[in-house]
Scaffold this motif. Structure first.
Motif, mmCIF file in Angstrom:
data_model
loop_
_atom_site.group_PDB
_atom_site.id
_atom_site.type_symbol
_atom_site.label_atom_id
_atom_site.label_comp_id
_atom_site.label_asym_id
_atom_site.label_seq_id
_atom_site.Cartn_x
_atom_site.Cartn_y
_atom_site.Cartn_z
ATOM 1 N N GLY A 5 -6.566 27.724 9.588
ATOM 2 C CA GLY A 5 -6.455 26.409 10.221
ATOM 3 C C GLY A 5 -6.467 25.295 9.186
ATOM 4 N N ILE A 6 -5.873 24.171 9.535
ATOM 5 C CA ILE A 6 -5.781 23.030 8.624
ATOM 6 C C ILE A 6 -6.429 21.817 9.275
ATOM 7 C CG2 ILE A 6 -4.189 21.431 7.473
ATOM 8 C CD1 ILE A 6 -2.223 23.773 7.232
ATOM 9 N N VAL A 7 -7.198 21.086 8.483
ATOM 10 C CA VAL A 7 -7.826 19.861 8.967
ATOM 11 C C VAL A 7 -7.637 18.774 7.901
ATOM 12 C CG1 VAL A 7 -10.118 20.454 8.050
ATOM 13 C CG2 VAL A 7 -9.922 18.838 9.939
ATOM 14 N N THR A 8 -7.323 17.561 8.352
ATOM 15 C CA THR A 8 -7.248 16.421 7.448
ATOM 16 C C THR A 8 -8.663 15.898 7.258
ATOM 17 O OG1 THR A 8 -5.015 15.871 8.183
ATOM 18 C CG2 THR A 8 -6.262 14.124 7.094
ATOM 19 N N PRO A 42 0.814 -1.212 0.000
ATOM 20 C CA PRO A 42 0.000 0.000 0.000
ATOM 21 C C PRO A 42 0.850 1.266 0.000
ATOM 22 C CG PRO A 42 -0.028 -1.038 2.163
ATOM 23 C CD PRO A 42 0.717 -1.954 1.257
ATOM 24 N N VAL A 43 0.305 2.310 -0.640
ATOM 25 C CA VAL A 43 0.873 3.648 -0.523
ATOM 26 C C VAL A 43 -0.081 4.457 0.350
ATOM 27 C CG1 VAL A 43 2.135 3.552 -2.704
ATOM 28 C CG2 VAL A 43 -0.207 4.423 -2.688
ATOM 29 N N PHE A 44 0.428 5.498 0.964
ATOM 30 C CA PHE A 44 -0.322 6.269 1.961
ATOM 31 C C PHE A 44 -0.702 7.624 1.387
ATOM 32 C CE2 PHE A 44 2.663 3.369 3.874
ATOM 33 C CZ PHE A 44 1.901 2.709 4.810
ATOM 34 N N TYR A 45 -1.878 8.111 1.756
ATOM 35 C CA TYR A 45 -2.296 9.434 1.290
ATOM 36 C C TYR A 45 -3.107 10.129 2.374
ATOM 37 C CZ TYR A 45 -7.187 8.199 0.797
ATOM 38 O OH TYR A 45 -8.481 7.837 1.079
ATOM 39 N N ASP A 46 -3.189 11.430 2.244
ATOM 40 C CA ASP A 46 -4.184 12.192 2.977
ATOM 41 C C ASP A 46 -4.546 13.434 2.174
ATOM 42 O OD1 ASP A 46 -2.216 14.125 3.547
ATOM 43 O OD2 ASP A 46 -2.125 13.674 5.667
ATOM 44 N N ILE A 47 -5.694 13.998 2.512
ATOM 45 C CA ILE A 47 -6.172 15.233 1.897
ATOM 46 C C ILE A 47 -6.449 16.206 3.026
ATOM 47 C CG2 ILE A 47 -7.957 16.325 0.486
ATOM 48 C CD1 ILE A 47 -8.422 13.520 -0.762
ATOM 49 N N GLN A 48 -5.831 17.373 2.947
ATOM 50 C CA GLN A 48 -6.022 18.394 3.964
ATOM 51 C C GLN A 48 -6.702 19.613 3.364
ATOM 52 O OE1 GLN A 48 -2.051 18.991 5.578
ATOM 53 N NE2 GLN A 48 -2.416 17.423 7.118
ATOM 54 N N MET A 49 -7.529 20.262 4.180
ATOM 55 C CA MET A 49 -8.190 21.496 3.788
ATOM 56 C C MET A 49 -7.710 22.614 4.698
ATOM 57 S SD MET A 49 -12.249 22.504 3.710
ATOM 58 C CE MET A 49 -12.406 22.713 5.490
ATOM 59 N N GLN A 50 -7.324 23.728 4.092
ATOM 60 C CA GLN A 50 -6.982 24.919 4.863
ATOM 61 C C GLN A 50 -8.187 25.854 4.820
ATOM 62 O OE1 GLN A 50 -3.477 27.043 3.624
ATOM 63 N NE2 GLN A 50 -3.486 28.295 5.463
ATOM 64 N N TYR A 51 -8.653 26.233 6.014
ATOM 65 C CA TYR A 51 -9.818 27.102 6.123
ATOM 66 C C TYR A 51 -9.509 28.505 5.608
ATOM 67 C CZ TYR A 51 -11.973 23.637 9.189
ATOM 68 O OH TYR A 51 -12.518 22.491 9.707
#
Length: 131
Positions: free
Chosen positions: A113-116, A99-108
């Motif tokens: 502020g940043i949230v995954t 497996p490869v790893f990922y995430d998606i983050q949003m900056q408000y």
């Protein structure tokens, strides 16, 4: 806390999925002013990046689908929709059965502020037909 999504793909294929950003009441977010960043890595460690996509959402941003070769993020800002496309140019280099790893983050937009918003692994099967 981020949701998890762990798709299984065939190496070299284009993979696309969509997610809707909603609040606790089920109302969709207006994503105007937000910035989304997605990284895919061979491990959790910096320097192992395979690809990074970034998309800023401005008031004039129109929804544009991305191509399946390179991929990217597409946003429908007023409906809270985020479309993720991982291009075949990148998935053909994913290691098979690892497996490869990922995430998606949003900056408000209002406070920076940043949230995954989504994270997980992409599991890769070998392809038979090579392109």
């Amino acid at each position: 806390m981020a949701n998890n999504y762990n798709p299984t793909i065939v190496r070299g294929d284009t993979v696309t999925w969509a997610m809707t950003m909603t609040d606790g009441s089920g109302l969709t977010y207006d994503l105007t002013g937000s910035t989304f960043t997605m990284q895919i890595r061979k491990s959790y460690y910096p320097g192992d990046e395979i690809v990074e996509y970034q998309k800023g959402v401005t008031a004039g941003t129109a929804f544009v689908a991305v191509d399946g070769i390179t991929g990217g993020l597409s946003i429908e800002k007023t409906q809270g929709l985020v479309y993720v496309t991982v291009g075949s140019n990148y998935t053909k280099n994913f290691p098979p059965y690892v497996p490869v790893f990922y995430d998606i983050q949003m900056q408000y937009p209002n406070n920076g502020g940043i949230v995954t918003v989504l994270r997980g692994t992409i599991n890769n099967l070998l392809d038979v037909t090579e392109n």
